[in-house]
Design a protein around this motif. Structure first.
Motif, mmCIF file in Angstrom:
data_model
loop_
_atom_site.group_PDB
_atom_site.id
_atom_site.type_symbol
_atom_site.label_atom_id
_atom_site.label_comp_id
_atom_site.label_asym_id
_atom_site.label_seq_id
_atom_site.Cartn_x
_atom_site.Cartn_y
_atom_site.Cartn_z
ATOM 1 N N GLU A 115 0.091 2.716 4.848
ATOM 2 C CA GLU A 115 1.061 1.728 4.389
ATOM 3 C C GLU A 115 0.957 0.440 5.198
ATOM 4 O O GLU A 115 0.753 0.464 6.411
ATOM 5 C CB GLU A 115 2.477 2.298 4.500
ATOM 6 C CG GLU A 115 2.698 3.540 3.641
ATOM 7 C CD GLU A 115 4.111 4.065 3.768
ATOM 8 O OE1 GLU A 115 4.900 3.460 4.527
ATOM 9 O OE2 GLU A 115 4.428 5.076 3.113
ATOM 10 N N ALA A 116 1.081 -0.661 4.506
ATOM 11 C CA ALA A 116 1.032 -1.967 5.170
ATOM 12 C C ALA A 116 2.245 -2.126 6.087
ATOM 13 O O ALA A 116 3.343 -1.646 5.781
ATOM 14 C CB ALA A 116 1.017 -3.079 4.128
ATOM 15 N N ILE A 117 2.016 -2.769 7.208
ATOM 16 C CA ILE A 117 3.115 -3.037 8.135
ATOM 17 C C ILE A 117 4.037 -4.083 7.514
ATOM 18 O O ILE A 117 3.585 -5.170 7.136
ATOM 19 C CB ILE A 117 2.580 -3.547 9.487
ATOM 20 C CG1 ILE A 117 1.680 -2.489 10.117
ATOM 21 C CG2 ILE A 117 3.726 -3.918 10.415
ATOM 22 C CD1 ILE A 117 1.010 -2.941 11.387
ATOM 23 N N PRO A 118 5.329 -3.775 7.356
ATOM 24 C CA PRO A 118 6.238 -4.749 6.729
ATOM 25 C C PRO A 118 6.401 -5.975 7.607
ATOM 26 O O PRO A 118 6.250 -5.898 8.832
ATOM 27 C CB PRO A 118 7.552 -3.967 6.605
ATOM 28 C CG PRO A 118 7.479 -2.902 7.660
ATOM 29 C CD PRO A 118 6.027 -2.541 7.763
ATOM 30 N N PRO A 119 6.701 -7.109 6.999
ATOM 31 C CA PRO A 119 6.911 -8.328 7.805
ATOM 32 C C PRO A 119 8.127 -8.168 8.717
ATOM 33 O O PRO A 119 9.037 -7.392 8.430
ATOM 34 C CB PRO A 119 7.149 -9.404 6.742
ATOM 35 C CG PRO A 119 7.593 -8.668 5.513
ATOM 36 C CD PRO A 119 6.890 -7.346 5.555
ATOM 37 N N LEU A 244 19.908 8.479 6.795
ATOM 38 C CA LEU A 244 18.508 8.908 6.832
ATOM 39 C C LEU A 244 18.129 9.625 5.539
ATOM 40 O O LEU A 244 17.076 9.358 4.953
ATOM 41 C CB LEU A 244 18.262 9.817 8.036
ATOM 42 C CG LEU A 244 18.266 9.139 9.412
ATOM 43 C CD1 LEU A 244 18.371 10.175 10.520
ATOM 44 C CD2 LEU A 244 17.017 8.290 9.605
ATOM 45 N N ALA A 245 18.990 10.521 5.090
ATOM 46 C CA ALA A 245 18.697 11.282 3.870
ATOM 47 C C ALA A 245 18.650 10.378 2.648
ATOM 48 O O ALA A 245 17.824 10.574 1.748
ATOM 49 C CB ALA A 245 19.753 12.376 3.680
ATOM 50 N N ALA A 246 19.531 9.369 2.616
ATOM 51 C CA ALA A 246 19.593 8.485 1.449
ATOM 52 C C ALA A 246 18.471 7.456 1.437
ATOM 53 O O ALA A 246 18.017 7.032 0.370
ATOM 54 C CB ALA A 246 20.944 7.767 1.410
ATOM 55 N N GLY A 247 18.008 7.040 2.599
ATOM 56 C CA GLY A 247 17.072 5.929 2.654
ATOM 57 C C GLY A 247 15.616 6.291 2.832
ATOM 58 O O GLY A 247 14.754 5.418 2.755
ATOM 59 N N HIS A 248 15.301 7.570 3.039
ATOM 60 C CA HIS A 248 13.924 7.906 3.410
ATOM 61 C C HIS A 248 12.929 7.722 2.269
ATOM 62 O O HIS A 248 11.727 7.611 2.512
ATOM 63 C CB HIS A 248 13.839 9.331 3.959
ATOM 64 C CG HIS A 248 13.789 10.404 2.919
ATOM 65 N ND1 HIS A 248 14.911 10.826 2.245
ATOM 66 C CD2 HIS A 248 12.750 11.124 2.428
ATOM 67 C CE1 HIS A 248 14.555 11.769 1.394
ATOM 68 N NE2 HIS A 248 13.259 11.971 1.480
ATOM 69 N N THR A 249 13.403 7.686 1.028
ATOM 70 C CA THR A 249 12.495 7.479 -0.104
ATOM 71 C C THR A 249 12.404 6.010 -0.516
ATOM 72 O O THR A 249 11.617 5.669 -1.392
ATOM 73 C CB THR A 249 12.950 8.303 -1.323
ATOM 74 O OG1 THR A 249 14.283 7.917 -1.683
ATOM 75 C CG2 THR A 249 12.929 9.795 -1.001
ATOM 76 N N LEU A 250 13.207 5.166 0.112
ATOM 77 C CA LEU A 250 13.195 3.742 -0.227
ATOM 78 C C LEU A 250 12.006 3.049 0.444
ATOM 79 O O LEU A 250 11.535 3.489 1.503
ATOM 80 C CB LEU A 250 14.492 3.070 0.228
ATOM 81 C CG LEU A 250 15.787 3.561 -0.426
ATOM 82 C CD1 LEU A 250 16.982 2.894 0.234
ATOM 83 C CD2 LEU A 250 15.771 3.274 -1.917
ATOM 84 N N PRO A 251 11.522 1.969 -0.136
ATOM 85 C CA PRO A 251 10.445 1.216 0.520
ATOM 86 C C PRO A 251 10.974 0.557 1.786
ATOM 87 O O PRO A 251 12.191 0.338 1.928
ATOM 88 C CB PRO A 251 10.053 0.174 -0.534
ATOM 89 C CG PRO A 251 11.267 0.020 -1.402
ATOM 90 C CD PRO A 251 11.913 1.376 -1.438
ATOM 91 N N PRO A 252 10.084 0.251 2.726
ATOM 92 C CA PRO A 252 10.525 -0.419 3.952
ATOM 93 C C PRO A 252 11.254 -1.720 3.638
ATOM 94 O O PRO A 252 10.848 -2.468 2.761
ATOM 95 C CB PRO A 252 9.210 -0.683 4.694
ATOM 96 C CG PRO A 252 8.252 0.317 4.153
ATOM 97 C CD PRO A 252 8.633 0.502 2.719
ATOM 98 N N GLY A 253 12.332 -1.955 4.355
ATOM 99 C CA GLY A 253 13.096 -3.179 4.127
ATOM 100 C C GLY A 253 14.555 -3.005 4.460
ATOM 101 O O GLY A 253 14.995 -1.938 4.906
ATOM 102 N N ASP A 254 15.329 -4.060 4.219
ATOM 103 C CA ASP A 254 16.727 -4.081 4.622
ATOM 104 C C ASP A 254 17.572 -3.014 3.940
ATOM 105 O O ASP A 254 18.523 -2.506 4.539
ATOM 106 C CB ASP A 254 17.329 -5.458 4.348
ATOM 107 C CG ASP A 254 16.977 -6.464 5.431
ATOM 108 O OD1 ASP A 254 16.480 -6.020 6.494
ATOM 109 O OD2 ASP A 254 17.186 -7.664 5.230
ATOM 110 N N MET A 255 17.254 -2.671 2.692
ATOM 111 C CA MET A 255 18.093 -1.706 1.988
ATOM 112 C C MET A 255 18.128 -0.369 2.722
ATOM 113 O O MET A 255 19.171 0.280 2.819
ATOM 114 C CB MET A 255 17.597 -1.506 0.555
ATOM 115 C CG MET A 255 18.524 -0.640 -0.290
ATOM 116 S SD MET A 255 18.010 -0.551 -2.017
ATOM 117 C CE MET A 255 18.301 -2.251 -2.525
#
Length: 298
Positions: A115-119, A244-255
């Motif tokens: 995976e690309a390193i997020p900005p 952690l459980a809710a966000g682990h499938t989200l793409p890297p970022g603020d959300m």
């Protein structure tokens, strides 16, 4: 799969070691069908891991390692300590189980390395806390996905987390006391960042295993559940687990990251440190308050 051998012991047992490595990787990939090892260019089994690390430009590890991952001509190489590997294969079933789990986690590290390193985040607070949040995601995601191979005798890092929960209140109290004596806010903040990063990484490590196993902490260890419930970390234990459980499938970022940043800020505040952005959003500031006694900080 390209496997190289370097050294008399690794070379002598090359055939057996190749068969073992290939069989374990096939088993892991058959179970985790979404695991992508396309970034793995080769595996190097070496009698002298330290020397091989130097060849690949890796800093020498502070502790002994069975494996290291290194950049390798556009891909990644998995460096394996051949002496340790052969010793493990000559041992009992428990050692083999730990080997499988270790390799399983390395596979997911190789997967994630694609995976690309997020900005870098734009806000100063997000940039400051990004290393903590990033380490939490890495620990959580890898442990959640590799939980099926965890050995039955593994403590899931619970003993380490317990030691942190017992030691941190007194350690932070000492740092706050020193600050009121010397007014060195930079030193206080740097030391606090290190302590809190360590704790939150351990917390995410444990939560990843718990969610991967589908078990609450109370089912794994009633004693540890009791310790957490009466510790300073109790206000964020369940909320961080949910984030952690809710966000682990989200793409890297603020959300995904914002809820964890709030949890980290809450932990700072439990230790008497209020970390906020300045009103114009150009920097962060830290307010320091005397700590309450550890028994009441929860």
């Amino acid at each position: 799969m390209h496997i190289e051998f370097d050294g008399p012991t690794s070379g002598t047992h090359a055939s057996t070691l190749s068969q073992v490595i290939e069989a374990l990787l096939e088993r892991i990939q058959a179970r985790d069908t979404d695991l992508d090892l396309s970034s793995l260019s080769r595996i190097i089994v070496t009698d002298d891991l330290a020397a091989t690390e130097q060849k690949f430009g890796l800093a020498s590890a502070q502790a002994e390692h069975l494996t290291r991952i290194a950049s390798d001509e556009g891909g990644l190489a998995l460096l394996v300590d051949g002496l340790k590997l052969w010793q493990i294969l000559s041992g009992d079933g428990a050692e083999i189980a730990r080997l499988i789990h270790h390799l399983h986690k390395d596979c997911w590290r190789l997967h994630d390395a694609r995976e690309a390193i997020p900005p870098a985040p734009e806000s100063p607070l997000a940039r400051t806390l990004a290393p903590i949040v990033g380490a939490m995601w890495q620990e959580y995601r890898i442990n959640r996905r590799s939980a099926w191979s965890v050995p039955t005798d593994a403590d899931l890092l619970l003993n380490h987390l317990a030691a942190l929960l017992k030691a941190l209140p007194e350690g932070m109290q000492e740092e706050i006391t020193l600050y009121f004596a010397d007014q060195d806010l930079d030193s206080l903040f740097a030391k606090s960042m290190g302590r809190i990063a360590h704790l939150m990484q351990a917390l995410a490590h444990v939560q990843g295993y718990l969610d991967g196993l589908g078990q609450p902490l109370s089912a794994i260890s009633a004693e540890m559940h009791e310790l957490v419930s009466h510790s300073f970390i109790s206000p964020i234990w369940h909320t961080t687990a949910l984030h952690l459980a809710a966000g682990h499938t989200l793409p890297p970022g603020d959300m995904a990251d914002t809820p964890l940043r709030r949890d980290v800020q809450t932990l700072f505040s439990l230790f008497g440190l209020q970390v906020q952005e300045t009103e114009d959003g150009s920097d962060i500031w830290v307010d320091v308050a005397p700590l309450q006694k550890p028994g009441t900080v929860h």
